[in-house]
Enzyme design. Structure first.
Site, PDB file in Angstrom:
ATOM      1  N   CYS A   1      -4.137  -0.208  -2.370  1.00 42.16           N
ATOM      2  CA  CYS A   1      -4.945   1.003  -2.447  1.00 42.16           C
ATOM      3  C   CYS A   1      -4.043   2.188  -2.108  1.00 42.16           C
ATOM      4  O   CYS A   1      -3.205   2.091  -1.221  1.00 42.16           O
ATOM      5  CB  CYS A   1      -6.062   0.950  -1.415  1.00 42.16           C
ATOM      6  SG  CYS A   1      -7.131  -0.469  -1.633  1.00 42.16           S
TER       7      CYS A   1
ATOM      8  N   HIS B   1      -2.849  -4.791   1.477  1.00 39.55           N
ATOM      9  CA  HIS B   1      -3.795  -3.728   1.782  1.00 39.55           C
ATOM     10  C   HIS B   1      -3.018  -2.527   2.272  1.00 39.55           C
ATOM     11  O   HIS B   1      -2.148  -2.656   3.129  1.00 39.55           O
ATOM     12  CB  HIS B   1      -4.772  -4.178   2.863  1.00 39.55           C
ATOM     13  CG  HIS B   1      -5.759  -5.187   2.390  1.00 39.55           C
ATOM     14  ND1 HIS B   1      -6.753  -4.888   1.511  1.00 39.55           N
ATOM     15  CD2 HIS B   1      -5.890  -6.500   2.672  1.00 39.55           C
ATOM     16  CE1 HIS B   1      -7.471  -5.966   1.260  1.00 39.55           C
ATOM     17  NE2 HIS B   1      -6.962  -6.969   1.951  1.00 39.55           N
TER      18      HIS B   1
ATOM     19  N   SER C   1      -7.310   0.524  -5.352  1.00 44.56           N
ATOM     20  CA  SER C   1      -6.990  -0.443  -6.407  1.00 44.56           C
ATOM     21  C   SER C   1      -8.016  -1.545  -6.339  1.00 44.56           C
ATOM     22  O   SER C   1      -8.348  -2.026  -5.257  1.00 44.56           O
ATOM     23  CB  SER C   1      -5.621  -1.063  -6.165  1.00 44.56           C
ATOM     24  OG  SER C   1      -4.614  -0.164  -6.428  1.00 44.56           O
TER      25      SER C   1
END
Lengths: 578, 330
Positions: free
Chosen positions: B197, B155, B223
């Site tokens: 992301c 993340h 993402s």
């Protein structure tokens, strides 16, 4: 250019006298041998217990000073040999376990192990800095076994004074050379099995190790793989010593998840493979099936006339033996698949059994209860209980009580080493006499400590693990144990040396504990910043406005008709209405 | 005149041919890498982040299949999904919802696992500043002729990547770590792939030479994950890595696919996010860089029957150290 030095191997070369060329080269007889064995024991609940043992015996001396370093390795894995000589290890035992051994349902295992990872090592008496060697050894082993053993440090290492005597030859008196640590949180998965399999002489390509497929092995109730290294006597008089490496893998397949609810097992069902050949490097390769429990109701195919009796864990058991070094075992199809079917469930009740749990409520105090059961009808025997509690559970030893049959039972030997915050854990060892057919309860109260915020793991709400207690005992045996030393004893009955006929050594591990420590709210800083900023903004903003705002009288806006009239008057240049 | 030209031609051909061999030898020794390393990191913990472990394991699988051995791969998985008690099929990690491909496999060696995957350990592995008792399998023993592949997943946000939900690494720290690696001559060329992301923010700050970077999404974009599996109960893989794995399954050690093909993996129509790449710090043209330069361990072996004159001792040393690989002592 650096030139390579080619060292001569330590295999002696017999030269005939006077000849210059060594055409008649006869190497010395191999000093190492390898045996493999699989024991299958049906359990009364319908589950099945499979125990693999691979033993390499090597007649060499790692620790002898003055000799050149051992450099030629044949069956013994080089990575372990170099570890032994570099760190002067006398005895090494490491195990990785997933699941908990349920003694009441499954009986006693051949080689017990606690959940998580356990490592205990006896160092040679010539080592001067045992702690330094221990630290480096744990790091090296973490690389060899792909496990995070580097988390073993002074805060979870203890030196038991009586519980872990050497299982091989060794000076048992000075426990300064012993280190014991467990990591109850450590998981075991294919990444640990892969390097473990690579230590075997045949790898996982031939012999019994072809059965070790991770998808089946880890889909089980209990999985434990271990490596045990110790020096042993080669013969009765102990004229020559050898190093023994045992790799063991114990697995219990569940009746319901893997067995589809039927008491019918086969090698293919358990491991999704059958055996096709013995390991060519093995001097003996056998499969034993325990058929003691119900010989009439037991169905075993392919049938074999070979039976063997062995006294193990205080009981005389009968085993069917399949010798994989003989081609007949594999039959026409060149594949060996064992089929077992049985009904009925007689099981010898285990004589020694223990449980442990945490009592109390709240996040400040608690109580650890260890309950030990002696199921022998008329014999009492002593057990040695060892507890290693991390420093953040602060034990109050003055609250320690041992009660049997609701009466106080004073231990005859207590060794207690209190914890030092962030330095070492508590170590409590007690010798307790268990009365026959009784339950003994050991309780001690503790207080939970508040850790520094950097000491919390990334998932602190999961809780903190406390390693299993170890209960070591010499349990009276129903059947006379044999103290004779025979080289061709099956491996499963020769792991623990038997000193006297009337009792056998057993080690029982309790459950690990999962304890919640008072955990701060790690999202707190974010919340505090939001709250503080809001309060400051509202408070300061109001104050600023009060001080700096000025008020002006504002005329109310006139109605639409008047505004239109004023607009026309402005155009005409005529004075506006009020 | 003609005879003279013919004789001249006859004489110059052998001379020209030996020149050709020498230039080829020169090219052979002077350019390129001699060994490959891979550092594959999954930074997420907890069962619902199954897909990040599957991402990392699928790149691990491709890299192993194309030839990089376990001793040259540093695999860091922050949590255990395969033997997690919630996994209905233990010892497996699947990449596709029909459970076709078990990317965990039967032969896997994880070097850093669980709580060991921290920002500090990651940076220490990259820069080589590890405590002396660290075993070999946990070290990145690269030299100035190594091509390194670094893959990160987890993340992330604009300028940072989260490690285990408790700490972060920022893009500046990463850029500085690569600069340290460059100054210590720890890589020849480095390919950096990130699947999080806002992944493109992580390579914005790079400033060391010979770096090529790919990300699964631009700044401001998330993402997305590919598909969930109803039996396992979580999403199995991220879109970008799923299509990357599909692309890599077609690559074999002799393949001539180059980086331009890699940049085309997962266009916006498939990925929803826009993958980005950065090649300005890279000296060679991406079209001439083979996929196997980073993902595989393809050694350049040219068999020659001619002798090559190695004249000066300096040249000789330069040619030979290019071949020597790390010794494996304990």
């Amino acid at each position: 250019m650096n030139e390579r030095q080619w060292q001569s191997t330590d295999v002696e070369v017999n030269r005939s006298d006077g000849t210059k060329n060594s055409e008649t080269f006869t190497p010395a007889p191999a000093k190492d041998q390898f045996q493999e064995e699989l024991v299958i024991r049906p359990l009364h609940s319908g589950d099945i217990y499979a125990s693999f043992q691979f033993r390499t015996l090597w007649d060499t001396d790692f620790l002898q000073e003055g000799q050149k370093k051992v450099s030629h390795y044949r069956l013994f894995p080089k990575s372990l040999g170099q570890v032994l000589s570099k760190f002067s290890v006398q005895e090494l035992h490491i195990s990785f376990t997933q699941g908990f051994w349920r003694t009441m349902q499954w009986g006693q295992p051949f080689i017990p192990s606690p959940p998580g990872a356990e490592l205990w090592v006896w160092f040679h008496h010539t080592v001067s800095d045992v702690d330094g060697n221990w630290k480096e050894l744990t790091n090296v082993l973490s690389g060899i076994f792909c496990a995070s053993l580097n988390f073993i440090d002074m805060t979870n290492t203890v030196q038991p004074s009586a519980s872990f005597k050497p299982l091989g030859l060794g000076n048992a008196t000075d426990h300064r050379f012993l280190r014991y640590a467990t990591l109850p949180r450590e998981i075991v998965c294919t990444e640990n099995l892969t390097p473990w399999k690579k230590l075997l002489p045949c790898g996982s390509k031939a012999g019994l190790a072809v059965l070790m497929k991770s998808e089946k092995l880890f889909h089980s109730s209990f999985h434990s793989q271990a490596v045990h290294i110790r020096p042993i006597c080669q013969d009765e008089q102990c004229t020559s010593k050898a190093w023994e490496l045992r790799q063991t893998l114990n697995v219990v397949f569940d009746h319901y998840t893997s067995g589809q609810g039927k008491k019918e097992w086969s090698l293919f069902k358990m491991f999704s493979r059958t055996l096709t050949e013995a390991c060519p490097l093995a001097s003996s390769s056998k499969v034993y099936v325990d058929i003691t429990d119900n010989p009439e109701l037991f169905e075993l195919s392919p049938a074999t006339p070979l039976l063997s009796q062995a006294v193990v864990l205080g009981d005389r058991r009968t085993y069917s033996v399949y010798d994989l070094t003989r081609a007949e075992t594999f039959g026409q199809l060149r594949s060996f698949n064992l089929l077992l079917r049985w009904k009925g469930d007689n099981m010898l009740r285990p004589l020694l059994h223990a449980e442990r749990y945490v009592a109390g409520f709240g996040l400040q105090t608690g109580e650890i209860h260890t309950v030990i059961y002696n199921n022998h009808p008329y014999r009492a025997f002593p057990v040695l209980l060892m507890d290693s509690v991390p420093w953040y559970l602060q034990l109050y030893i003055h609250t320690l009580t041992v009660t049997s049959k609701s009466r106080d039972n004073k231990p005859s030997y207590i060794h207690y080493q209190p914890a030092k915050d962030r330095h070492r854990p508590h170590l409590l060892e007690m010798l307790i006499q268990l009365p026959p057919h009784s339950m003994t309860e050991v309780t001690v109260q503790f207080e939970r400590a508040l850790l520094k915020w950097t000491e919390y793991t990334p998932d602190p709400n999961h809780g903190f693990y406390v390693g299993s207690s170890v209960i070591s005992a010499l349990v009276p045996s129903m059947v006379a144990m044999s103290t004779n030393f025979t080289q061709d004893q099956p491996l499963f009955s020769s792991f623990v040396p038997v000193k006297e006929e009337s009792s056998y050594f057993v080690r029982v591990y309790t459950e690990p504990l999962l304890v919640n420590l008072p955990t701060p709210d790690f999202s707190m800083p974010y919340n505090v910043i939001c709250l503080t900023c809001t309060v400051v903004a509202v408070g300061y903003g109001s104050f600023y406005n009060l001080l700096t705002r000025t008020f002006q009288v504002d005329e109310p806006s006139p109605p639409l008709a008047k505004r239109l009239a004023n607009f026309i008057r402005r155009i005409r240049g005529v004075p506006l209405l009020a | 005149m003609r005879i003279f030209a013919f004789i001249h031609l006859l004489v110059s051909i052998p001379h020209g041919y030996s020149n050709y061999v020498e230039t080829k030898a020169g090219q052979f020794f002077s350019s390129g890498h001699t060994n490959n390393w891979a550092v594959l990191v999954c930074t997420s913990r907890f069962w619902f982040n199954y897909r990040h472990v599957a991402n990392t394991l699928s790149v691990y699988r491709s890299v192993k299949r194309l030839g990089i051995p376990d001793s040259h791969i540093v695999l860091m998985l922050a949590d255990d999904m395969a033997c997690n008690y919630r996994n209905p099929k233990p010892a497996t990690v699947f990449s596709h919802k029909n459970m076709e491909l078990n990317v965990y496999g039967d032969d896997v060696e994880v070097d850093y696992r669980g709580y060991e995957v921290t920002v500090e350990n990651f940076l220490r592995v990259l820069t080589g500043r590890l405590p002396p008792s660290t075993p070999r399998s946990k070290r990145l023993l690269s030299d100035d002729r190594s091509n390194i592949l670094i893959y990160l997943t987890g993340h992330g946000g604009n300028g940072f990547l989260k490690f285990q939900d408790s700490e972060e690494i920022s893009n500046m720290e990463l850029a500085d770590a690569f600069e340290q690696m460059w100054q210590k001559r720890r890589y020849n060329e480095l390919l950096f792939i990130i699947d999080t992301c806002q992944g493109a923010s992580m390579y914005e700050r790079f400033y060391s030479p010979n770096l090529m970077a790919l990300a699964s999404s631009q700044v401001g974009e998330d993402s997305l994950s590919h598909q969930p599996d109803l039996a396992i109960g979580v999403h199995l893989m991220d879109k970008y890595t799923f299509y990357l794995l599909e692309f890599l399954e077609e690559v074999h050690p002799a393949s001539q696919a180059n980086m331009n093909d890699l940049f085309k993996v997962c266009p916006q129509s498939q990925c929803v996010s826009t993958p980005g790449h950065r090649t300005d710090l890279f000296q060679r043209d991406p079209g001439s860089v083979l996929i196997t330069d980073f993902f595989g361990s393809v050694r350049k072996v040219e068999i020659t029957k001619d002798t090559i004159n190695l004249t000066s001792p300096v040249d000789r040393k330069k040619y030979i150290t290019g071949f020597l690989c790390c010794q494996t002592n304990l």
